[in-house]
Design a protein around this motif. Structure first.
Motif, PDB file in Angstrom:
ATOM      1  N   LYS A 180    -129.587  36.111  -6.366  1.00 38.28           N
ATOM      2  CA  LYS A 180    -129.623  36.257  -7.830  1.00 38.28           C
ATOM      3  C   LYS A 180    -128.323  35.752  -8.453  1.00 38.28           C
ATOM      4  O   LYS A 180    -128.329  35.089  -9.502  1.00 38.28           O
ATOM      5  N   ARG A 181    -127.217  36.020  -7.793  1.00 34.68           N
ATOM      6  CA  ARG A 181    -125.915  35.567  -8.301  1.00 34.68           C
ATOM      7  C   ARG A 181    -125.824  34.038  -8.264  1.00 34.68           C
ATOM      8  O   ARG A 181    -125.297  33.417  -9.187  1.00 34.68           O
ATOM      9  N   ILE A 182    -126.377  33.436  -7.185  1.00 36.03           N
ATOM     10  CA  ILE A 182    -126.392  31.970  -7.084  1.00 36.03           C
ATOM     11  C   ILE A 182    -127.193  31.360  -8.236  1.00 36.03           C
ATOM     12  O   ILE A 182    -126.765  30.392  -8.878  1.00 36.03           O
ATOM     13  N   LEU A 183    -128.355  31.955  -8.531  1.00 38.52           N
ATOM     14  CA  LEU A 183    -129.205  31.440  -9.606  1.00 38.52           C
ATOM     15  C   LEU A 183    -128.522  31.594 -10.962  1.00 38.52           C
ATOM     16  O   LEU A 183    -128.625  30.701 -11.824  1.00 38.52           O
ATOM     17  N   ASP A 184    -127.827  32.703 -11.163  1.00 36.19           N
ATOM     18  CA  ASP A 184    -127.088  32.891 -12.420  1.00 36.19           C
ATOM     19  C   ASP A 184    -126.002  31.829 -12.569  1.00 36.19           C
ATOM     20  O   ASP A 184    -125.812  31.253 -13.657  1.00 36.19           O
ATOM     21  N   LEU A 235    -125.928  28.883 -11.123  1.00 36.76           N
ATOM     22  CA  LEU A 235    -126.562  27.579 -11.307  1.00 36.76           C
ATOM     23  C   LEU A 235    -126.996  27.387 -12.763  1.00 36.76           C
ATOM     24  O   LEU A 235    -126.789  26.319 -13.354  1.00 36.76           O
ATOM     25  N   THR A 236    -127.578  28.433 -13.344  1.00 34.35           N
ATOM     26  CA  THR A 236    -128.002  28.356 -14.744  1.00 34.35           C
ATOM     27  C   THR A 236    -126.810  28.093 -15.661  1.00 34.35           C
ATOM     28  O   THR A 236    -126.863  27.252 -16.565  1.00 34.35           O
ATOM     29  N   LYS A 237    -125.697  28.833 -15.422  1.00 32.63           N
ATOM     30  CA  LYS A 237    -124.484  28.630 -16.228  1.00 32.63           C
ATOM     31  C   LYS A 237    -123.967  27.198 -16.089  1.00 32.63           C
ATOM     32  O   LYS A 237    -123.596  26.561 -17.084  1.00 32.63           O
ATOM     33  N   GLU A 238    -123.936  26.709 -14.848  1.00 32.27           N
ATOM     34  CA  GLU A 238    -123.375  25.382 -14.605  1.00 32.27           C
ATOM     35  C   GLU A 238    -124.227  24.290 -15.261  1.00 32.27           C
ATOM     36  O   GLU A 238    -123.701  23.325 -15.829  1.00 32.27           O
ATOM     37  N   ILE A 239    -125.557  24.431 -15.196  1.00 28.00           N
ATOM     38  CA  ILE A 239    -126.431  23.439 -15.845  1.00 28.00           C
ATOM     39  C   ILE A 239    -126.193  23.439 -17.348  1.00 28.00           C
ATOM     40  O   ILE A 239    -126.055  22.387 -17.983  1.00 28.00           O
ATOM     41  N   ASN A 240    -126.135  24.644 -17.935  1.00 31.38           N
ATOM     42  CA  ASN A 240    -125.898  24.735 -19.376  1.00 31.38           C
ATOM     43  C   ASN A 240    -124.548  24.141 -19.762  1.00 31.38           C
ATOM     44  O   ASN A 240    -124.408  23.469 -20.803  1.00 31.38           O
ATOM     45  N   GLY A 279    -139.105  29.907 -12.507  1.00 28.68           N
ATOM     46  CA  GLY A 279    -139.245  31.025 -11.580  1.00 28.68           C
ATOM     47  C   GLY A 279    -138.622  30.704 -10.239  1.00 28.68           C
ATOM     48  O   GLY A 279    -138.644  29.555  -9.783  1.00 28.68           O
ATOM     49  N   GLY A 280    -138.025  31.728  -9.610  1.00 29.36           N
ATOM     50  CA  GLY A 280    -137.370  31.509  -8.327  1.00 29.36           C
ATOM     51  C   GLY A 280    -136.193  30.571  -8.501  1.00 29.36           C
ATOM     52  O   GLY A 280    -135.385  30.718  -9.422  1.00 29.36           O
TER      53      GLY A 280
END
Length: 569
Positions: free
Chosen positions: A45-49, A51-56, A74-75
């Motif tokens: 979950k931390r990795i996905l968070d 990744l989302t921050k970095e893309i933004n 999802g996922g």
């Protein structure tokens, strides 16, 4: 997998409808399930968070893009939509290097210290552009779907150049596509029976050959239009090579039979323009993937058969061309794959398999074509084993004009045929008349027929001119001789009593093969006559007595030849 459009997606379709292009980037983390197994759900979950921050963060400074949108699927699946402006610094082909790779590097700098390992992102990138007459919503949906499929497939560094070449090919087919024609030779006559049309690329920098073209076209959803163009090209050029009602073999992917352009009769119209008829055409089913629903596919196939087309099953003995396909599709031709023909003269397993296919084909009333014959030894073997037709480089290579047969190949076929003719006569020489009755005929009518003709032993039962069963004299009288036989059956249709699985052979089947099939029947059917047909239409019958006499004469002839050879030696 694909969600309903929200307000952001509606904005994207609005921009697309206005003529803007959209870069669709589908991202996911390589082997994310293994990372979860090693580090647990919280770490993932931390990795996905992160990744989302970095893309933004990477999207914010991209001022040269009119619109940038991040969507979580999802996922670990994400879709990024980029609407490029006039001064965008990269091409879409540079996106992996210029944007995705730096994104992964920065992400790993953030997570590697606490995760203890780095991650990789997998990408699928598609250019979505407006098309005349196509709905913007649907175009965007198709682009996301294609990006997803590319994401899950093996990386293709030539994807964009191949995509562009497909686009050019669809716009200018005459510039990019050619049709070559390879002869198919009939063994019995030694002459050309027909030609297989083979698509060729006139010029290409992205595809090595046409064999690379079709899988890629299928991957991006362009198989139907590509095959349609190949088919049109082949038909338009066919009259340059076809003579004297020769047959044209057209390769057809099973999926294409549901192509609206095919089902609407456009192919038939094109044939008419070239003074050709569906009866001049064999649809060669090329199974690059398994047929999922045989009932539906068979229904579609029967529609074309009713118009006069015949059907061949390609690559028999390899890939998806299984015995089930033969049983379900009832092809008129079996094209034995090169993998079984290559070296058949020296391989007892291949020899036995080909011999089995030949015998089997005679039993079900279809013809065998040996593909990929490349040597004199292979040709001699397949002819000796009884195949009906041959095709391959030893006979003639594919040409853009009418090919000339290789003379040594023709001479070899004629020589082997001459040797076989004395010892392996076709069943035609033994045919006797077979009385025919419709399946709706009453049993008492056939009873009267047998009574008035004591020499008749077998009657053929037909529907629409095709044999569907037989009724032996003994079976009729045995049934009527039971306690209630007369009262139960005399006024009933003969279809209730007929044998629905009689032995049926084509009129070109060798006597030796027919004898073997006849003697292999159950004891109760051992002495029943054998029905002989020509392309499923009954032409007569052969009695077991005639078969036994012919085989006895053959043994005497062989014995004489052996004695002569021994004396000569």
């Amino acid at each position: 997998m694909f969600r309903l459009y929200d307000s952001k997606q509606k904005e994207l379709t609005r921009l697309l409808a206005k003529g803007h292009s959209i870069w669709v980037v589908y991202l996911d983390i390589v082997k994310f399930h293994e990372i979860e197994f090693r580090h647990g759900i919280k770490a993932c979950k931390r990795i996905l968070d992160e990744l989302t921050k970095e893309i933004n963060l990477t999207l914010k400074p991209q001022k040269s893009f009119i619109k940038t949108i991040l969507e979580s699927r999802g996922g670990d699946d994400f879709v990024v939509y980029l609407v490029p402006g006039k001064n965008v610094p990269w091409t879409i082909g540079e996106l992996p290097e210029k944007w995705v790779l730096p994104l992964v590097e920065r992400l790993n700098q953030r997570i590697t210290p606490w995760l203890g390992e780095s991650i990789k992102l997998r990408q699928g990138i598609v250019l979505c552009k407006t098309k005349p007459g196509r709905n913007a919503d649907y175009l965007l949906y198709e682009a996301v779907k294609e990006a997803f499929l590319l994401n899950k497939a093996e990386p293709d560094p030539q994807y964009f150049s191949r995509r562009e070449e497909i686009r050019c090919l669809l716009q200018e087919p005459d510039t990019y596509l050619k049709s070559a024609f390879q002869p198919i030779v009939q063994i019995r006559t030694g002459s050309i029976f027909g030609f297989e049309a083979l698509a060729r690329l006139n010029r290409s920098s992205a595809f090595k050959n046409v064999g690379d073209l079709f899988p890629f076209a299928e991957k991006i959803g362009q198989l139907y239009p590509i095959e349609t163009l190949c088919r049109r090209r082949a038909i338009s050029l066919a009259t340059r090579v076809l003579k004297n009602k020769e047959t044209l073999f057209l390769n057809i992917n099973p999926q294409v039979l549901s192509d609206p352009d095919f089902t609407s009769g456009q192919t038939r119209k094109l044939l008419q323009e070239q003074n050709l008829h569906p009866s001049n055409v064999v649809l060669e089913i090329t199974e690059h993937s398994a047929i999922q629903d045989f009932a539906v596919f068979r229904h579609a196939l029967n529609h074309y058969r009713s118009q006069g087309y015949r059907v061949a099953l390609d690559d028999v003995g390899a890939g998806y061309s299984s015995l089930q396909s033969i049983a379900e599709l009832h092809p008129d031709f079996l094209k034995i794959d090169r993998s079984l023909i290559g070296g058949v003269n020296a391989d007892p397993i291949k020899w036995a398999l080909l011999e089995t296919f030949v015998t089997f084909s005679k039993r079900i009333g279809c013809h065998v074509i040996a593909e990929g014959v490349e040597t004199a030894e292979e040709l001699k073997t397949v002819v000796q084993l009884g195949v009906d037709f041959v095709q391959g480089f030893f006979i003639a290579k594919p040409e853009f004009r009418r090919a000339v047969l290789y003379e040594p190949a023709v001479e070899l076929v004629q020589t082997v045929n001459t040797l076989k003719a004395d010892l392996n006569l076709a069943i035609q020489s033994l045919i006797e008349p077979l009385p025919l009755f419709e399946a709706t005929s009453k049993v008492n009518v056939l009873q009267t027929y047998f009574h008035d003709r004591p020499y008749e032993q077998l009657i053929g039962i037909v529907e629409q001119g095709k044999i569907v069963g037989t009724l032996p004299r003994d079976k009729l009288y045995a049934t009527l001789g039971t306690r209630y036989g007369v009262s139960l059956f005399t006024d009933r249709p003969v279809s209730m009593l007929m044998d629905r699985n009689p032995l049926i052979v084509e009129d070109t089947t060798p006597i030796e093969v027919v004898s073997s099939l006849a003697m292999g029947r159950p004891y109760a059917q051992l002495y029943e006559g054998v029905v002989v047909v020509n392309r499923h239409r009954p032409v007569g019958m052969v009695s077991v007595a005639s078969l036994m006499k012919a085989m006895a004469d053959r043994q005497i002839q062989i014995g004489g030849m052996v004695a002569h050879e021994h004396h000569a030696g």
